[in-house]
Design a protein around this motif. Structure first.
Motif, short mmCIF file in Angstrom:
data_model
loop_
_atom_site.label_atom_id
_atom_site.label_comp_id
_atom_site.label_asym_id
_atom_site.label_seq_id
_atom_site.Cartn_x
_atom_site.Cartn_y
_atom_site.Cartn_z
N GLU A 59 0.82 -1.22 0.00
CA GLU A 59 0.00 0.00 0.00
C GLU A 59 0.85 1.27 0.00
O GLU A 59 0.54 2.21 -0.74
N TYR A 87 -6.08 -2.53 -6.44
CA TYR A 87 -7.10 -3.55 -6.20
C TYR A 87 -6.46 -4.80 -5.64
O TYR A 87 -5.25 -5.02 -5.76
N SER A 88 -7.29 -5.63 -5.00
CA SER A 88 -6.83 -6.92 -4.48
C SER A 88 -7.97 -7.93 -4.63
O SER A 88 -9.15 -7.57 -4.62
N SER A 128 -11.49 -5.99 -4.22
CA SER A 128 -11.55 -4.74 -3.47
C SER A 128 -10.80 -3.71 -4.31
O SER A 128 -9.62 -3.94 -4.66
N THR A 187 -9.96 0.58 -5.32
CA THR A 187 -10.09 2.00 -5.00
C THR A 187 -11.16 2.60 -5.91
O THR A 187 -11.39 2.13 -7.03
N ASP A 233 -14.48 4.70 -0.68
CA ASP A 233 -13.29 3.98 -0.22
C ASP A 233 -12.62 4.67 0.97
O ASP A 233 -11.46 4.38 1.28
N TRP A 293 -17.34 -6.06 -7.27
CA TRP A 293 -16.32 -5.09 -6.91
C TRP A 293 -16.81 -4.32 -5.68
O TRP A 293 -17.91 -3.76 -5.70
N TYR A 308 -12.22 -0.53 -1.77
CA TYR A 308 -10.97 -0.80 -1.05
C TYR A 308 -10.76 0.39 -0.10
O TYR A 308 -10.31 1.46 -0.50
N GLN A 309 -11.10 0.19 1.17
CA GLN A 309 -11.03 1.29 2.13
C GLN A 309 -9.61 1.39 2.69
O GLN A 309 -9.29 0.85 3.75
N LEU A 310 -8.80 2.10 1.92
CA LEU A 310 -7.38 2.23 2.24
C LEU A 310 -7.18 3.36 3.25
O LEU A 310 -7.58 4.51 3.02
N SER A 329 -1.38 -6.32 -3.10
CA SER A 329 -2.31 -5.62 -3.96
C SER A 329 -1.68 -5.35 -5.33
O SER A 329 -0.47 -5.47 -5.51
#
Length: 885
Positions: free
Chosen positions: A150, A169-170, A190, A192, A214, A271, A274-276, A289
């Motif tokens: 990340e 994404y992952s 997941s 963004t 996200d 989909w 992705y809560q980064l 990722s």
């Protein structure tokens, strides 16, 4: 008819002479040619035509308008069709042979076009770039391509100027219980929120993800694929705004994406955001990722590469512990989508190209044989004034008609062939949904049809049109033989066929031997009578402790089933396990220095009796037992490769290792056993170091492994007999759990070699076609030579030649061609097969066994093809032959 064709040529030349000379001179020439023909041929047969021709002299013949080429072309086409209909056997043979070559080539091209040539379904897809990490050996690892961490994504996204946008994404598997049908596990991502902007995808329904989705703590939202929407929700437009349970997490559906835009493949159907947490991302060494970006307007890939290289220099200075020998690189998305299938498909396309060349050589030989029978006709028409260009045009028109019919039939065969190719094992080919008979394929068929007509028809037409009347009349007797030059040319075509056949059969032989070695590769376990399935317990419903208890109950229930010998489970199933690895420490040993191999290996967490159920040999020590639980001494097992690589010359039993993420004395695990190597990535991959820790102790280091397990069931007979009982046992514990991949382990192993099996099947088919065509070529030339030399052979027999001598004479000529062709083919194969080195498994592209075997097989085939005409020649009756002369 023949006479009418002659009169037509005579009449056409007369018209031309009227235009260019005086009418009286043209009439004198016309009468002279008519009398000349009547003198050379039976008046009874020919004079009626000459009389009619003479009457036509007095008729006012309108001049053909200048530029009226279309009328002449249509006339030639009409004549060509009439000539081909008169010889149905010959025409059918040529058309079918061409259709076979054109159809096979077009079928392969359809796949190549759909997979390699057609752009991805995203707007301006050539600007889509994948972002990868790479580890060089100096880093302690050796991974040509690897996921991102990340922090790496954040730094590259914010620091580059070459990309319009960069998304992350992952992968994950999602349990879905809502909608129609049984609970289902689907492939999900997941992502963004900017992913759909990068791809420029417009939702079919609702909206895509937005930046607020996200943000950590935001409500869970998801986008569905069109296929999932139709399959489970019957295409209900009210799906937008509906809340679904995605692996136990309430998730709102905000949109539906058209199926053609499924990313990264058609298998992905969901989909989520992705809560980064950018304020506190994961570690820089935690790579899980993937990145995708779109080039900014006016920026070239080379400029983006140059900018990234500058960034990597700075990263190495800022993070020397992580980025020494580790850097990011860019690769076009199409290359990742296609993967290693590109080389395989181009290899097959080259092979079918050789088949097409053999087809062209065979057809050229047929046309040359037909030309021998038409030499008198062509010579007479030439003598009557039909120029060589005019004759070439007409003969070439006949070839175009043959190619056109063959092309149409070939297109129909290609349509069926393409479906058959995909049915062999469509799962081994990406982008199969893009394979279709589109305008590009139709244009390819048209170009291929024209090209084949030129390749196989030009030289035969030229030789036939160049026939001299005196030479044709001299060769018209039955005792005559074909001209030496023409016969030599036909032999050269056969030699070329044999050489190309060698190339194809050698390629097929190498793939057969390679595939045989691959399927004979020991996976490290016994796959017979073994049933496998995967289960994923949703985190919202199961704690790690509850997950462990669930699998304890399930294993007990399955063990009690009739016909079941043993049951266990493991976090990562062999054959289908990815390339995930983890660092570890060795007690009493310093960390590796720069450039030294890191203490790094794959890992798996099995339950008791796993090694016994899989029948993986124990080499030293013991395996995990039920006593190895969370309250007992932490233990581990390793495979033979890890023992040899990290404990060379010593007994690892009793040594202690620790996951790098652990700390303190509690993290150390004692090695209690060494087991044989197991193929975790597939049969064709090298065995990697792997360590095992008991799943009953997983709460200490990897608690997630207690919820994601693969069940392995050893049975006494066909494992499919107990498959329904396995589903019932799972449903009795949790009816919402989907059972994924319930199948015999032999099927899983079979699927892992789908691509090499696909390539082998195609090459074997094309090699078989080439072998048959090569044999037909030799047989055709030898049979034609025997027919032309019937008088000579009869005379030899009359003078005392024995059957063995006649047979030997004919066979020796055929074997000479075969030997030269095989020799040239072997030399060519030594060069060409080097390009397929990457497709071979544990076998050299110059494997002597293959080359010798192929040479012997083709020589035997040539011997049979030569012997059949020779045996017929030996049965010639000399009295009948001499009497006919």
């Amino acid at each position: 008819t023949f006479g009418q064709a002659l009169i037509g040529d005579l009449h056409e030349e007369f018209v031309a002479r009227v235009r260019s000379q005086s009418a009286s001179r043209a009439r004198m020439w016309y009468c002279y040619q008519s009398m000349r023909l009547a003198g050379r041929f039976s008046a009874k047969k020919f004079l009626p035509f000459t009389r009619r021709a003479k009457l036509d002299v007095g008729i006012d013949i309108p001049a053909r308008p200048k530029g009226d080429h279309m009328g002449r072309i249509l006339q030639d086409v009409h004549h060509a069709v009439r000539m081909l209909v008169k010889r149905p056997g010959f025409s059918a043979t040529v058309v079918f042979t061409l259709a076979l070559g054109i159809g096979a080539t077009t079928a392969i091209f359809s796949v190549v076009n759909g997979v390699l040539i057609r752009p991805l379904p995203f707007p301006e897809s050539e600007r889509l770039i994948d972002v990868w990490g790479r580890f060089l050996p100096v880093s302690g690892f050796d991974f040509p391509s690897f996921p991102l961490s990340e922090p790496e994504y954040i730094d590259y996204r914010d620091g580059n100027q070459s990309m319009e946008s960069v998304a992350l994404y992952s992968f994950f598997g999602a349990n879905l219980v809502d909608g129609d049908g049984e609970p289902e596990r689907i492939q999900a991502l997941s992502v963004t929120a900017n992913l759909f902007d990068v791809l420029r995808v417009t939702p079919l329904l609702g909206r895509a993800l937005t930046p607020g989705d996200d943000v950590p703590g935001a409500n869970a939202v998801a986008v569905l694929s069109e296929s999932l929407w139709h399959r489970r929700f019957a295409g209900d437009s009210a799906i937008v705004g509906r809340t679904l349970s995605i692996s136990g997490t309430p998730t709102e559906v905000v949109g539906v994406i058209p199926q053609r835009f499924a990313f990264p493949s058609a298998r992905t159907e969901l989909w989520v955001a992705y809560q980064l947490n950018e304020a506190s991302p994961g570690g820089r060494q935690s790579h899980s990722s993937y990145g995708v970006a779109r080039l900014a307007a006016g920026v070239t890939p080379a400029q983006a590469d140059a900018e990234l290289a500058t960034m990597m220099v700075q990263w190495e200075q800022d993070f020397p512990d992580v980025h020494t020998g580790h850097f990011l690189f860019l690769r076009p998305m199409i290359d990742d989508v296609v993967g290693n299938v590109r080389t395989a498909l181009l290899l097959v396309f080259g092979a079918v190209g050789f088949v097409l060349l053999i087809v062209c050589a065979n057809v050229a030989n047929l046309l040359l044989a037909r030309g021998e029978h038409r030499r008198r006709e062509i010579a007479l028409r030439n003598a009557l004034g039909a120029g060589r260009g005019r004759l070439l045009q007409q003969l070439f028109t006949e070839n175009i008609v043959l190619s056109g019919v063959g092309g149409v039939l070939g297109l129909m065969l290609a349509f069926v062939g393409t479906k058959t190719l995909l049915a062999i094992d469509a799962g081994s080919i990406p982008r199969t949904g893009d394979v279709s008979t589109d305008g590009t394929v139709l244009l390819f068929v048209a170009a291929l049809t024209l090209l084949t007509s030129i390749v196989f028809g030009l030289l035969p037409a030229w030789q036939t049109a160049s026939t001299d009347l005196r030479e044709a009349m001299h060769e018209s007797g039955r005792s005559a033989t074909a001209g030496v030059a023409r016969l030599q040319f036909r032999k050269l075509l056969v030699i070329a066929e044999m050489a190309l056949s060698v190339l194809l059969v050698v390629g097929a032989g190498l793939t057969i031997r390679s595939f045989w070695r691959l399927v004979q590769e020991d996976p490290g376990f016994q796959s017979q009578n073994l049933l496998v399935a995967q289960l994923s317990l949703p985190g919202g419903s199961y704690t790690p402790e509850q997950g462990s208890a669930f699998f304890t109950q399930l294993v007990g229930a399955l063990t009690a089933l009739p016909g079941v010998r043993s049951v266990s489970a493991i976090s990562n199933l062999p054959i289908m396990h990815g390339r995930g690895v983890n660092d570890f420490d060795i007690e009493g040993r310093p960390d590796p220095g720069p450039g030294e191999p890191a203490f790094n290996a794959a890992f798996a967490s099995p339950r008791p009796d796993y090694f016994e159920t899989m029948q993986i040999p124990l080499l030293r020590g013991r395996t995990f037992e039920t006593s190895d639980h969370v309250e007992s001494v932490p233990v581990a097992m390793i495979n033979e490769t890890l023992a040899q690589q990290f404990f060379p010359g010593e007994d690892p039993i009793g040594r202690r290792i620790r996951f790098s993420s652990a700390s303190g004395d509690d993290g150390w695990r004692s090695i209690i056993g060494v087991v044989a190597d197991v193929k975790y990535q597939g049969l064709s991959f090298d065995t990697r170091p792997i360590y095992y820790f008991p799943n009953l102790q997983a709460l200490q280091d990897f608690p997630w492994t207690t919820r994601f397990m693969a069940i392995v069931v050893r049975t006494g007979s066909d494992p499919l007999f107990v498959a329904p009982s396995v589903r019932l046992a799972v449903a009795s514990l949790d009816a919402t759990l989907p059972v994924v991949g319930l199948q015999p382990m032999t099927d899983l192993v079979h699927q892992s070699v789908a691509q090499p099996r696909f390539i082998m099947t195609l090459l074997v088919v094309f090699a078989g076609v080439a072998l048959v065509l090569g044999a037909i070529g030799i047989y055709g030339v030898m049979a034609f030579g025997v027919a032309q030399r019937t008088s000579e052979i009869g005379l030899r027999i009359a003078l005392g030649a024995r059957t063995k001598q006649v047979v030997g004479l004919i066979v020796s000529q055929g074997m000479t061609m075969a030997t030269v062709g095989v020799g040239i083919g072997v030399v060519g194969a030594l060069v060409v097969t080097r390009f397929m080195e990457s497709q071979l498994f544990e076998i050299s592209s110059t494997d002597p066994i293959t080359f010798i075997s192929v040479s012997v097989i083709l020589t035997l085939v040539a011997l049979v093809a030569s012997y059949l005409p020779a045996r017929r020649a030996a049965k010639v009756d000399p009295i009948e032959t001499l009497r006919s002369d």
